[in-house]
Design an enzyme around this catalytic site. Structure first.
Site, mmCIF file in Angstrom:
data_model
loop_
_atom_site.group_PDB
_atom_site.id
_atom_site.type_symbol
_atom_site.label_atom_id
_atom_site.label_comp_id
_atom_site.label_asym_id
_atom_site.label_seq_id
_atom_site.Cartn_x
_atom_site.Cartn_y
_atom_site.Cartn_z
ATOM 1 N N GLY A 14 0.769 -1.329 0.002
ATOM 2 C CA GLY A 14 0.033 0.088 0.303
ATOM 3 C C GLY A 14 0.929 1.412 0.107
ATOM 4 C CB SER A 16 0.720 3.498 -4.810
ATOM 5 O OG SER A 16 -0.590 2.990 -4.356
ATOM 6 C CB VAL A 65 -1.812 -7.497 0.660
ATOM 7 C CG1 VAL A 65 -0.723 -6.511 0.203
ATOM 8 C CG2 VAL A 65 -2.998 -6.847 0.752
ATOM 9 C CG ASN A 91 0.453 1.363 4.814
ATOM 10 O OD1 ASN A 91 0.067 1.843 5.969
ATOM 11 N ND2 ASN A 91 0.116 1.452 3.737
ATOM 12 C CE1 TYR A 157 -9.422 0.163 8.370
ATOM 13 C CE2 TYR A 157 -10.165 1.323 10.414
ATOM 14 C CZ TYR A 157 -9.394 1.168 9.399
ATOM 15 O OH TYR A 157 -8.066 1.847 9.327
ATOM 16 C CB ILE A 190 -3.293 9.768 8.955
ATOM 17 C CG1 ILE A 190 -2.888 9.032 10.252
ATOM 18 C CG2 ILE A 190 -2.015 10.366 8.112
ATOM 19 C CD1 ILE A 190 -2.412 10.129 11.384
HETATM 20 P P1 NAP Z 1 -5.389 4.809 0.871
HETATM 21 O O1 NAP Z 1 -4.927 6.304 0.948
HETATM 22 O O2 NAP Z 1 -6.559 4.498 0.305
HETATM 23 O O3 NAP Z 1 -4.074 3.980 0.433
HETATM 24 C C1 NAP Z 1 -4.257 2.630 0.405
HETATM 25 C C2 NAP Z 1 -2.940 1.817 0.138
HETATM 26 O O4 NAP Z 1 -3.172 0.496 0.082
HETATM 27 C C3 NAP Z 1 -3.070 2.311 -1.706
HETATM 28 O O5 NAP Z 1 -1.680 2.329 -1.901
HETATM 29 C C4 NAP Z 1 -3.747 1.182 -2.202
HETATM 30 O O6 NAP Z 1 -3.066 0.939 -3.617
HETATM 31 C C5 NAP Z 1 -3.009 -0.164 -1.253
HETATM 32 N N1 NAP Z 1 -4.016 -1.181 -1.220
HETATM 33 C C6 NAP Z 1 -5.198 -1.323 -0.865
HETATM 34 N N2 NAP Z 1 -5.718 -2.361 -1.003
HETATM 35 C C7 NAP Z 1 -4.899 -3.297 -1.523
HETATM 36 C C8 NAP Z 1 -4.545 -4.639 -1.882
HETATM 37 N N3 NAP Z 1 -5.583 -5.655 -1.496
HETATM 38 N N4 NAP Z 1 -3.312 -5.025 -2.322
HETATM 39 C C9 NAP Z 1 -2.203 -4.183 -2.297
HETATM 40 N N5 NAP Z 1 -2.240 -2.871 -1.972
HETATM 41 C C10 NAP Z 1 -3.536 -2.634 -1.504
HETATM 42 O O7 NAP Z 1 -5.325 4.402 2.718
HETATM 43 P P2 NAP Z 1 -4.419 5.063 3.805
HETATM 44 O O8 NAP Z 1 -5.372 5.864 4.608
HETATM 45 O O9 NAP Z 1 -3.096 5.487 3.726
HETATM 46 O O10 NAP Z 1 -4.417 3.882 4.809
HETATM 47 C C11 NAP Z 1 -3.065 2.949 4.740
HETATM 48 C C12 NAP Z 1 -3.422 2.209 6.002
HETATM 49 O O11 NAP Z 1 -3.538 3.073 7.233
HETATM 50 C C13 NAP Z 1 -4.406 1.291 6.038
HETATM 51 O O12 NAP Z 1 -4.235 -0.178 6.582
HETATM 52 C C14 NAP Z 1 -5.333 1.804 6.849
HETATM 53 O O13 NAP Z 1 -6.327 1.058 7.638
HETATM 54 C C15 NAP Z 1 -4.491 2.489 7.990
HETATM 55 N N6 NAP Z 1 -5.117 3.610 8.749
HETATM 56 C C16 NAP Z 1 -5.437 4.845 7.890
HETATM 57 C C17 NAP Z 1 -5.916 5.993 9.020
HETATM 58 C C18 NAP Z 1 -6.164 7.179 8.160
HETATM 59 O O14 NAP Z 1 -6.483 8.080 8.804
HETATM 60 N N7 NAP Z 1 -6.017 7.435 7.029
HETATM 61 C C19 NAP Z 1 -6.150 5.642 10.251
HETATM 62 C C20 NAP Z 1 -5.962 4.647 10.648
HETATM 63 C C21 NAP Z 1 -5.375 3.293 9.997
HETATM 64 P P3 NAP Z 1 -4.357 0.194 -4.728
HETATM 65 O O15 NAP Z 1 -5.790 0.630 -4.436
HETATM 66 O O16 NAP Z 1 -3.810 0.467 -6.035
HETATM 67 O O17 NAP Z 1 -4.136 -1.265 -4.334
#
Ligand code: NAP
Length: 259
Positions: A14, A16, A65, A91, A157, A190
Protein backbone atom coordinates in the site's frame (compact mmCIF):
# COMPACT_ATOMS: atom_id res chain seq x y z
CA UNK A 1 20.40 10.04 16.95
CA UNK A 2 19.38 6.68 15.51
CA UNK A 3 21.65 4.42 13.48
CA UNK A 4 20.86 5.13 9.81
CA UNK A 5 18.90 2.55 7.83
CA UNK A 6 20.87 3.47 4.68
CA UNK A 7 20.86 0.70 2.06
CA UNK A 8 18.22 -1.43 3.81
CA UNK A 9 15.76 -3.26 1.58
CA UNK A 10 12.24 -2.18 2.51
CA UNK A 11 8.85 -3.35 1.22
CA UNK A 12 5.89 -1.06 1.79
CA UNK A 13 2.55 -2.64 0.91
CA UNK A 14 0.00 0.00 0.00
CA UNK A 15 3.01 2.24 -0.62
CA UNK A 16 1.53 4.07 -3.60
CA UNK A 17 -0.75 6.43 -1.66
CA UNK A 18 -1.51 7.91 1.72
CA UNK A 19 0.21 6.55 4.80
CA UNK A 20 2.18 3.95 2.83
CA UNK A 21 3.54 6.66 0.54
CA UNK A 22 4.47 8.64 3.67
CA UNK A 23 6.30 5.64 5.14
CA UNK A 24 8.06 4.99 1.82
CA UNK A 25 9.16 8.64 1.54
CA UNK A 26 10.40 8.87 5.14
CA UNK A 27 12.39 5.61 4.77
CA UNK A 28 13.76 6.64 1.34
CA UNK A 29 14.98 9.96 2.80
CA UNK A 30 17.04 7.87 5.23
CA UNK A 31 18.68 6.08 2.28
CA UNK A 32 16.65 2.84 2.32
CA UNK A 33 15.73 1.13 -0.97
CA UNK A 34 11.98 0.83 -1.32
CA UNK A 35 9.67 -1.56 -3.12
CA UNK A 36 6.37 0.29 -3.50
CA UNK A 37 3.60 -2.32 -3.64
CA UNK A 38 -0.02 -1.78 -4.68
CA UNK A 39 -2.66 -3.25 -6.98
CA UNK A 40 -2.57 -0.17 -9.19
CA UNK A 41 0.78 -0.26 -11.00
CA UNK A 42 0.61 3.23 -12.51
CA UNK A 43 0.13 5.00 -9.19
CA UNK A 44 2.86 2.87 -7.62
CA UNK A 45 5.19 3.81 -10.49
CA UNK A 46 4.36 7.49 -10.08
CA UNK A 47 5.18 7.28 -6.36
CA UNK A 48 8.44 5.46 -7.06
CA UNK A 49 9.36 8.15 -9.60
CA UNK A 50 8.57 10.92 -7.09
CA UNK A 51 10.78 9.25 -4.48
CA UNK A 52 13.58 8.90 -7.04
CA UNK A 53 13.18 12.54 -8.09
CA UNK A 54 13.68 13.51 -4.44
CA UNK A 55 16.98 11.59 -4.43
CA UNK A 56 15.72 8.24 -3.08
CA UNK A 57 15.76 4.69 -4.45
CA UNK A 58 12.39 3.10 -5.19
CA UNK A 59 10.64 0.90 -7.71
CA UNK A 60 7.07 -0.26 -8.10
CA UNK A 61 5.56 -3.73 -7.88
CA UNK A 62 1.98 -4.67 -8.69
CA UNK A 63 0.42 -7.07 -6.19
CA UNK A 64 -2.71 -7.77 -4.20
CA UNK A 65 -1.87 -8.53 -0.57
CA UNK A 66 -4.88 -10.84 -0.37
CA UNK A 67 -3.34 -13.22 -2.95
CA UNK A 68 -0.62 -15.67 -1.88
CA UNK A 69 0.95 -15.93 -5.37
CA UNK A 70 1.25 -12.14 -5.48
CA UNK A 71 2.94 -12.05 -2.09
CA UNK A 72 5.42 -14.74 -3.12
CA UNK A 73 6.18 -12.77 -6.30
CA UNK A 74 6.56 -9.55 -4.25
CA UNK A 75 9.13 -11.15 -1.94
CA UNK A 76 11.05 -12.54 -4.94
CA UNK A 77 11.05 -9.12 -6.62
CA UNK A 78 12.50 -7.46 -3.50
CA UNK A 79 15.21 -10.10 -3.26
CA UNK A 80 16.01 -9.77 -6.98
CA UNK A 81 16.11 -5.97 -6.93
CA UNK A 82 17.69 -5.37 -3.51
CA UNK A 83 19.45 -8.62 -2.58
CA UNK A 84 17.18 -9.44 0.36
CA UNK A 85 14.46 -8.04 2.63
CA UNK A 86 15.30 -6.16 5.83
CA UNK A 87 12.04 -4.39 6.65
CA UNK A 88 8.42 -5.15 5.75
CA UNK A 89 5.85 -2.43 6.32
CA UNK A 90 2.52 -4.27 6.10
CA UNK A 91 0.39 -1.21 5.53
CA UNK A 92 -2.10 -1.97 2.72
CA UNK A 93 -5.65 -1.55 3.90
CA UNK A 94 -9.17 -0.61 2.87
CA UNK A 95 -11.94 1.04 4.87
CA UNK A 96 -15.25 1.11 2.95
CA UNK A 97 -18.02 1.87 5.42
CA UNK A 98 -21.24 -0.13 5.76
CA UNK A 99 -23.48 -0.50 8.77
CA UNK A 100 -24.06 -4.10 9.84
CA UNK A 101 -27.67 -4.17 8.66
CA UNK A 102 -26.51 -3.34 5.11
CA UNK A 103 -23.16 -5.11 5.08
CA UNK A 104 -22.82 -8.13 2.82
CA UNK A 105 -20.67 -11.16 3.49
CA UNK A 106 -18.58 -10.14 0.46
CA UNK A 107 -17.88 -6.70 1.95
CA UNK A 108 -16.83 -8.33 5.22
CA UNK A 109 -14.50 -10.72 3.34
CA UNK A 110 -12.96 -7.91 1.28
CA UNK A 111 -11.98 -5.91 4.36
CA UNK A 112 -10.77 -8.88 6.41
CA UNK A 113 -9.06 -10.33 3.31
CA UNK A 114 -7.03 -7.20 2.63
CA UNK A 115 -6.39 -5.88 6.12
CA UNK A 116 -5.88 -9.06 8.12
CA UNK A 117 -5.19 -11.95 5.77
CA UNK A 118 -3.04 -9.56 3.72
CA UNK A 119 -0.82 -9.01 6.77
CA UNK A 120 -0.42 -12.71 7.34
CA UNK A 121 0.32 -13.48 3.67
CA UNK A 122 2.83 -10.65 3.21
CA UNK A 123 4.72 -11.61 6.38
CA UNK A 124 4.63 -15.34 5.55
CA UNK A 125 6.08 -14.63 2.09
CA UNK A 126 8.90 -12.45 3.50
CA UNK A 127 9.79 -14.16 6.79
CA UNK A 128 12.58 -16.42 5.52
CA UNK A 129 14.32 -13.41 3.96
CA UNK A 130 13.67 -11.16 6.98
CA UNK A 131 15.31 -13.79 9.16
CA UNK A 132 18.50 -13.92 7.09
CA UNK A 133 20.13 -10.93 8.84
CA UNK A 134 19.00 -11.91 12.33
CA UNK A 135 17.57 -8.38 12.67
CA UNK A 136 14.49 -8.26 10.40
CA UNK A 137 11.68 -5.85 11.11
CA UNK A 138 7.94 -5.99 10.47
CA UNK A 139 5.83 -2.89 11.05
CA UNK A 140 2.05 -3.13 10.82
CA UNK A 141 -0.26 -0.21 10.17
CA UNK A 142 -3.18 -0.95 12.47
CA UNK A 143 -5.56 1.81 13.66
CA UNK A 144 -7.12 3.30 16.76
CA UNK A 145 -10.44 2.06 15.27
CA UNK A 146 -10.90 -1.45 16.59
CA UNK A 147 -8.11 -1.76 19.15
CA UNK A 148 -9.18 1.37 21.08
CA UNK A 149 -12.34 2.89 19.63
CA UNK A 150 -15.43 2.13 17.57
CA UNK A 151 -17.14 3.94 14.70
CA UNK A 152 -20.53 2.97 13.19
CA UNK A 153 -20.02 1.54 9.72
CA UNK A 154 -16.71 -0.06 10.54
CA UNK A 155 -17.42 -3.32 12.38
CA UNK A 156 -15.48 -5.24 9.73
CA UNK A 157 -12.66 -2.69 9.70
CA UNK A 158 -12.42 -2.58 13.51
CA UNK A 159 -12.34 -6.37 13.63
CA UNK A 160 -9.54 -6.43 11.05
CA UNK A 161 -7.45 -3.81 12.88
CA UNK A 162 -7.90 -5.48 16.30
CA UNK A 163 -7.22 -8.80 14.62
CA UNK A 164 -3.87 -7.50 13.40
CA UNK A 165 -2.82 -6.96 17.02
CA UNK A 166 -3.95 -10.41 18.15
CA UNK A 167 -2.05 -11.85 15.21
CA UNK A 168 1.00 -9.73 16.06
CA UNK A 169 1.30 -10.89 19.67
CA UNK A 170 1.70 -14.54 18.68
CA UNK A 171 3.67 -13.75 15.52
CA UNK A 172 6.14 -11.80 17.69
CA UNK A 173 6.91 -14.96 19.65
CA UNK A 174 7.18 -17.10 16.51
CA UNK A 175 9.42 -14.59 14.69
CA UNK A 176 11.67 -13.86 17.68
CA UNK A 177 13.66 -17.04 17.11
CA UNK A 178 14.97 -15.54 13.88
CA UNK A 179 15.66 -12.14 15.46
CA UNK A 180 12.69 -10.54 13.69
CA UNK A 181 10.64 -7.97 15.58
CA UNK A 182 7.04 -7.07 14.75
CA UNK A 183 5.29 -3.97 16.05
CA UNK A 184 2.30 -1.86 15.10
CA UNK A 185 1.58 1.81 14.60
CA UNK A 186 -2.02 2.82 15.46
CA UNK A 187 -2.84 5.96 13.48
CA UNK A 188 -5.68 8.25 14.39
CA UNK A 189 -7.10 10.37 11.58
CA UNK A 190 -4.37 10.98 9.04
CA UNK A 191 -4.97 13.12 5.96
CA UNK A 192 -4.69 10.63 3.10
CA UNK A 193 -6.37 10.12 -0.26
CA UNK A 194 -8.53 7.43 1.35
CA UNK A 195 -9.63 9.70 4.20
CA UNK A 196 -10.26 12.69 1.91
CA UNK A 197 -12.80 10.53 0.08
CA UNK A 198 -14.89 10.49 3.27
CA UNK A 199 -15.70 14.15 2.61
CA UNK A 200 -14.94 17.68 3.88
CA UNK A 201 -17.52 17.44 6.67
CA UNK A 202 -15.91 14.27 8.04
CA UNK A 203 -12.44 15.88 7.94
CA UNK A 204 -13.62 19.05 9.70
CA UNK A 205 -15.54 17.17 12.43
CA UNK A 206 -12.56 14.92 13.01
CA UNK A 207 -10.10 17.80 13.31
CA UNK A 208 -12.31 19.45 15.94
CA UNK A 209 -12.41 16.24 18.00
CA UNK A 210 -8.62 15.95 18.19
CA UNK A 211 -6.94 17.78 21.11
CA UNK A 212 -4.10 18.92 18.81
CA UNK A 213 -6.87 20.33 16.52
CA UNK A 214 -5.64 18.91 13.24
CA UNK A 215 -5.45 15.66 11.32
CA UNK A 216 -2.10 13.91 11.26
CA UNK A 217 0.30 13.94 8.32
CA UNK A 218 1.46 10.74 6.63
CA UNK A 219 5.01 11.52 7.75
CA UNK A 220 3.87 11.30 11.39
CA UNK A 221 3.18 7.61 10.80
CA UNK A 222 6.36 7.22 8.71
CA UNK A 223 8.44 8.54 11.62
CA UNK A 224 6.83 6.16 14.14
CA UNK A 225 7.44 3.25 11.74
CA UNK A 226 11.04 4.42 11.31
CA UNK A 227 11.55 4.18 15.08
CA UNK A 228 10.34 0.56 15.12
CA UNK A 229 12.64 -0.15 12.15
CA UNK A 230 15.69 1.33 13.87
CA UNK A 231 18.55 -0.62 15.38
CA UNK A 232 17.77 1.13 18.66
CA UNK A 233 14.31 -0.52 18.79
CA UNK A 234 15.84 -4.02 18.57
CA UNK A 235 14.50 -5.14 21.98
CA UNK A 236 10.91 -4.01 21.32
CA UNK A 237 8.53 -6.54 19.84
CA UNK A 238 4.78 -7.16 19.86
CA UNK A 239 4.10 -3.55 20.90
CA UNK A 240 2.06 -0.60 19.68
CA UNK A 241 2.44 3.17 19.30
CA UNK A 242 -0.67 5.34 19.07
CA UNK A 243 -0.16 8.34 16.76
CA UNK A 244 -3.41 10.29 17.01
CA UNK A 245 -2.84 13.85 18.23
CA UNK A 246 -4.50 12.85 21.49
CA UNK A 247 -7.76 11.83 19.79
CA UNK A 248 -8.39 8.85 22.09
CA UNK A 249 -7.75 10.79 25.32
CA UNK A 250 -10.89 12.88 26.05
CA UNK A 251 -13.38 10.75 27.98
CA UNK A 252 -16.35 12.78 26.68
CA UNK A 253 -17.34 15.74 24.51
CA UNK A 254 -17.38 17.76 27.72
CA UNK A 255 -13.75 16.90 28.35
CA UNK A 256 -12.90 18.44 24.97
CA UNK A 257 -15.05 21.51 25.53
CA UNK A 258 -13.66 22.06 29.04
CA UNK A 259 -10.22 22.55 27.53
P1 NAP B 1 -5.27 4.97 1.05
O1 NAP B 1 -4.89 6.39 0.92
O2 NAP B 1 -6.58 4.53 0.50
O3 NAP B 1 -4.12 4.05 0.45
C1 NAP B 1 -4.25 2.65 0.53
C2 NAP B 1 -3.06 1.99 -0.12
O4 NAP B 1 -3.20 0.56 -0.01
C3 NAP B 1 -2.97 2.29 -1.61
O5 NAP B 1 -1.61 2.27 -1.97
C4 NAP B 1 -3.70 1.11 -2.24
O6 NAP B 1 -3.32 0.95 -3.59
C5 NAP B 1 -3.19 -0.02 -1.33
N1 NAP B 1 -4.05 -1.22 -1.30
C6 NAP B 1 -5.37 -1.31 -0.98
N2 NAP B 1 -5.78 -2.59 -1.08
C7 NAP B 1 -4.70 -3.32 -1.48
C8 NAP B 1 -4.49 -4.68 -1.76
N3 NAP B 1 -5.47 -5.59 -1.68
N4 NAP B 1 -3.24 -5.08 -2.13
C9 NAP B 1 -2.24 -4.19 -2.24
N5 NAP B 1 -2.37 -2.88 -1.98
C10 NAP B 1 -3.60 -2.44 -1.60
O7 NAP B 1 -5.32 4.53 2.60
P2 NAP B 1 -4.55 5.12 3.87
O8 NAP B 1 -5.47 6.06 4.55
O9 NAP B 1 -3.19 5.55 3.51
O10 NAP B 1 -4.47 3.80 4.76
C11 NAP B 1 -3.31 3.00 4.78
C12 NAP B 1 -3.34 2.11 6.02
O11 NAP B 1 -3.47 2.93 7.18
C13 NAP B 1 -4.53 1.17 6.05
O12 NAP B 1 -4.13 -0.07 6.60
C14 NAP B 1 -5.51 1.85 6.97
O13 NAP B 1 -6.36 0.96 7.61
C15 NAP B 1 -4.55 2.50 7.95
N6 NAP B 1 -5.13 3.64 8.68
C16 NAP B 1 -5.42 4.82 8.04
C17 NAP B 1 -5.91 5.89 8.77
C18 NAP B 1 -6.16 7.23 8.15
O14 NAP B 1 -6.58 8.14 8.87
N7 NAP B 1 -5.93 7.44 6.89
C19 NAP B 1 -6.14 5.75 10.14
C20 NAP B 1 -5.87 4.53 10.75
C21 NAP B 1 -5.33 3.49 10.01
P3 NAP B 1 -4.26 0.16 -4.65
O15 NAP B 1 -5.67 0.58 -4.39
O16 NAP B 1 -3.73 0.55 -5.98
O17 NAP B 1 -4.04 -1.29 -4.37
Amino acid sequence: MFTPIRGKSVIVTGGSKGIGKGIASVFAKQGARILVVARGLETAQTTAREIAAAGGTASAFQADVAKWEDMEAMASAAVERHGGIDILCANAGVFPDAKMRDMTAEQWDEVLGTNLKGCFLSIKACMAHLGASGAGRVILTSSITGPLTGFPGWTHYGASKSGQLGFMRTAAIELAGDGITINAVLPGNIKTEGLIQLGEEYLATMASSIPLKKLGAVEDIGNAALFFASKEAAFITGQTIVVDGGQTLPESLEAMQAA
